[in-house]
Scaffold this motif. Structure first.
Motif, short mmCIF file in Angstrom:
data_model
loop_
_atom_site.label_atom_id
_atom_site.label_comp_id
_atom_site.label_asym_id
_atom_site.label_seq_id
_atom_site.Cartn_x
_atom_site.Cartn_y
_atom_site.Cartn_z
N TYR A 103 0.82 -1.22 0.00
CA TYR A 103 0.00 0.00 0.00
C TYR A 103 0.85 1.26 0.00
O TYR A 103 0.33 2.35 0.09
N PHE A 104 2.16 1.10 -0.03
CA PHE A 104 3.10 2.23 -0.12
C PHE A 104 3.03 3.15 1.09
O PHE A 104 3.39 4.31 0.99
N SER A 105 2.50 2.68 2.21
CA SER A 105 2.45 3.60 3.36
C SER A 105 3.37 3.14 4.47
O SER A 105 3.92 2.04 4.44
N ILE A 106 3.55 4.00 5.47
CA ILE A 106 4.56 3.81 6.50
C ILE A 106 4.44 2.41 7.12
O ILE A 106 3.35 1.94 7.41
N ASP A 107 5.59 1.76 7.30
CA ASP A 107 5.64 0.42 7.87
C ASP A 107 5.56 0.56 9.40
O ASP A 107 6.47 1.14 10.01
N PRO A 108 4.48 0.07 10.03
CA PRO A 108 4.31 0.26 11.47
C PRO A 108 5.52 -0.26 12.27
O PRO A 108 5.91 0.36 13.26
N GLY A 109 6.10 -1.37 11.84
CA GLY A 109 7.27 -1.90 12.54
C GLY A 109 8.46 -0.95 12.45
O GLY A 109 9.18 -0.73 13.42
N ALA A 110 8.66 -0.36 11.27
CA ALA A 110 9.76 0.60 11.08
C ALA A 110 9.52 1.85 11.91
O ALA A 110 10.45 2.44 12.47
N PHE A 111 8.26 2.26 12.01
CA PHE A 111 7.90 3.41 12.86
C PHE A 111 8.30 3.12 14.30
O PHE A 111 9.02 3.91 14.93
N GLU A 112 7.89 1.97 14.82
CA GLU A 112 8.17 1.67 16.23
C GLU A 112 9.68 1.59 16.48
O GLU A 112 10.18 2.09 17.49
N ALA A 113 10.40 1.00 15.52
CA ALA A 113 11.85 0.84 15.68
C ALA A 113 12.59 2.19 15.69
O ALA A 113 13.69 2.30 16.21
N ALA A 114 11.97 3.22 15.10
CA ALA A 114 12.65 4.52 14.97
C ALA A 114 12.39 5.45 16.16
O ALA A 114 12.93 6.56 16.21
N ILE A 115 11.57 5.01 17.09
CA ILE A 115 11.20 5.87 18.22
C ILE A 115 12.41 6.08 19.15
O ILE A 115 13.10 5.13 19.51
N THR A 116 12.67 7.34 19.50
CA THR A 116 13.72 7.69 20.47
C THR A 116 13.09 8.57 21.55
O THR A 116 11.90 8.87 21.50
N LYS A 117 13.91 9.01 22.49
CA LYS A 117 13.43 9.92 23.54
C LYS A 117 12.93 11.24 22.96
O LYS A 117 12.15 11.95 23.56
N LYS A 118 13.45 11.59 21.77
CA LYS A 118 13.10 12.89 21.17
C LYS A 118 11.85 12.81 20.30
O LYS A 118 11.36 13.83 19.80
N THR A 119 11.34 11.60 20.07
CA THR A 119 10.21 11.46 19.15
C THR A 119 8.95 12.08 19.75
O THR A 119 8.50 11.67 20.82
N LYS A 120 8.41 13.06 19.04
CA LYS A 120 7.19 13.72 19.50
C LYS A 120 5.98 13.23 18.72
O LYS A 120 4.87 13.20 19.23
N ALA A 121 6.22 12.89 17.46
CA ALA A 121 5.07 12.61 16.59
C ALA A 121 5.44 11.67 15.46
O ALA A 121 6.63 11.49 15.13
N VAL A 122 4.41 11.07 14.89
CA VAL A 122 4.55 10.28 13.67
C VAL A 122 3.56 10.86 12.67
O VAL A 122 2.48 11.34 13.06
N MET A 123 3.96 10.86 11.40
CA MET A 123 3.00 11.32 10.39
C MET A 123 2.89 10.33 9.24
O MET A 123 3.67 10.36 8.30
#
Ligand SMILES: *Cc1c(COP(=O)(O)O)cnc(C)c1O
Length: 358
Positions: A103-123
């Motif tokens: 579906y060409f949209s953000i990979d939920p697993g990749a999103f979770e793996a990229a989270i750091t202390k500085k992460t405020k938001a996902v789009m």
């Protein structure tokens, strides 16, 4: 030549513009207010704030949420540059992650793996009008206390599991650029379920003022004009019919195309087919595209270069699915101006080119 996209502007739009021009009130006024109220019906009654572009809609939403220097916002790299520009213009850092290939949209697993202390938001981006996997994204975001913003620029009227895009997070942003499913000339809309947040977006849209000359914050001028709103209001009335036409056109293409990967629709997804995007896997996509053009079928590549590879960001990341789909994707005409004959031509030409192995 069958055009890849075709904005449909009729007598109603011209008449609406003429009425505004005769009224003498050109800037943001009653037309904008009416457009906001009418658009709200497409997003479950959410607050709507009209602005001068989809990019401004993204930007104002981030500013109103207090996103800025030192913050990270996770975005897919397979999108239009505005997705990341809106983050970067606040001073925050866009963190690019991979997409999934169906579906060409953000990979939920990749999103979770990229989270750091500085992460405020996902789009997530509802690319081509297909909603991202919002159930999965919502779960992960809640678990980590991360705000969701939706880049719904291409996805007016789209929904997933019965819930419209633009209503899943803090804010949604829509675009009314001429090639989008509906247009106001240029324009955008911020949508939000939160009244306080909506007020803040209104402030930033208008120099930080609710009451004239009593500026509460340092704001922008990203207002929509009444001229543009008048066009948008007429187009909004036509949008359901046009969307049905896009979906019917897509269904025809999907049941008749051979030798290419047609776009699947996820369970529970209402795909509004801003683009009908196939993948060319066995041969060179650019040669395939050139051959379609030669044979009279307009087409487009959205987007040939992932955002992280553009000179404006130029990051040495490895996002293999993104790189792959950027090299394979090819959008065919699906717009509501297509005639049955055009659709048949598209099928005949695409199938012939695929068979020829070009
Ligand atoms: C069109 C688009 C935008 C920007 O909208 P404009 O109205 O052109 O500013 C942002 N994100 C995506 C995915 C888009 O397709």
């Amino acid at each position: 030549m069958i055009p890849a996209a075709k904005p449909l502007i009729g007598r109603d739009e011209r008449r609406a513009v003429d009425k505004v021009l005769r009224s003498g009130g050109l800037a943001q006024g009653p037309q904008v207010a009416a457009f906001e109220e009418e658009y709200s019906a497409t997003v479950s009654g959410a607050h709507c704030i009209a602005v001068n572009s989809g990019t401004s809609a993204l930007h104002m939403a981030f500013v109103a949420a207090g996103i800025g220097v030192g913050d990270e916002v996770i975005v897919p790299s397979f999108s239009f540059a505005a997705t990341a520009n809106a983050v970067a213009l606040t001073g925050a850092t866009p963190v690019f992650v991979d997409v999934e290939e169906d579906y060409f949209s953000i990979d939920p697993g990749a999103f979770e793996a990229a989270i750091t202390k500085k992460t405020k938001a996902v789009m997530p981006v509802h690319l081509y009008g297909h909603p991202a996997d919002m159930t999965a994204i919502d779960l992960i975001a809640k678990k980590h206390g991360i705000m969701i913003f939706e880049d719904a620029a291409q996805a007016s009227l789209s929904s997933i599991h019965g819930r419209p895009v633009g209503t899943w997070g803090v804010a949604g942003s829509f675009s009314f650029y001429p090639t989008k499913n509906m247009t106001s000339g240029e324009g955008g809309m911020v949508t939000t379920m939160d009244a306080t947040f909506a007020r803040n977006v209104r402030l930033y849209r208008n120099q930080g003022m609710e009451i004239r000359y009593q500026n509460e914050v340092v704001g922008f001028n990203t207002r929509m004009t009444d001229i543009h709103a008048a066009i948008g209001r007429v187009q909004l009335k036509k949008l359901p019919r046009w969307t049905k036409q896009r979906q019917d056109n897509a269904a025809f293409l999907s049941s008749n195309l051979e030798g290419v990967i047609t776009p699947p629709v996820a369970p529970g997804a209402d795909h509004v087919f801003h683009q009908y995007t196939i993948r060319i896997v066995d041969t060179d996509r650019n040669a395939f595209a050139d051959e379609l053009t030669k044979r009279g079928v307009g087409n487009g590549v959205y987007y040939p270069t992932p955002i992280h590879r553009l000179p404006s960001f130029n990051l040495p990341l490895s996002l293999p699915v993104t790189e792959q789909v950027a090299a394979q994707c090819l959008s065919l005409p699906v717009h509501p101006a297509l005639k049955k004959r055009d659709l048949e031509t598209i099928v005949t030409v695409v199938n012939a080119v695929a068979r020829a192995g070009i």
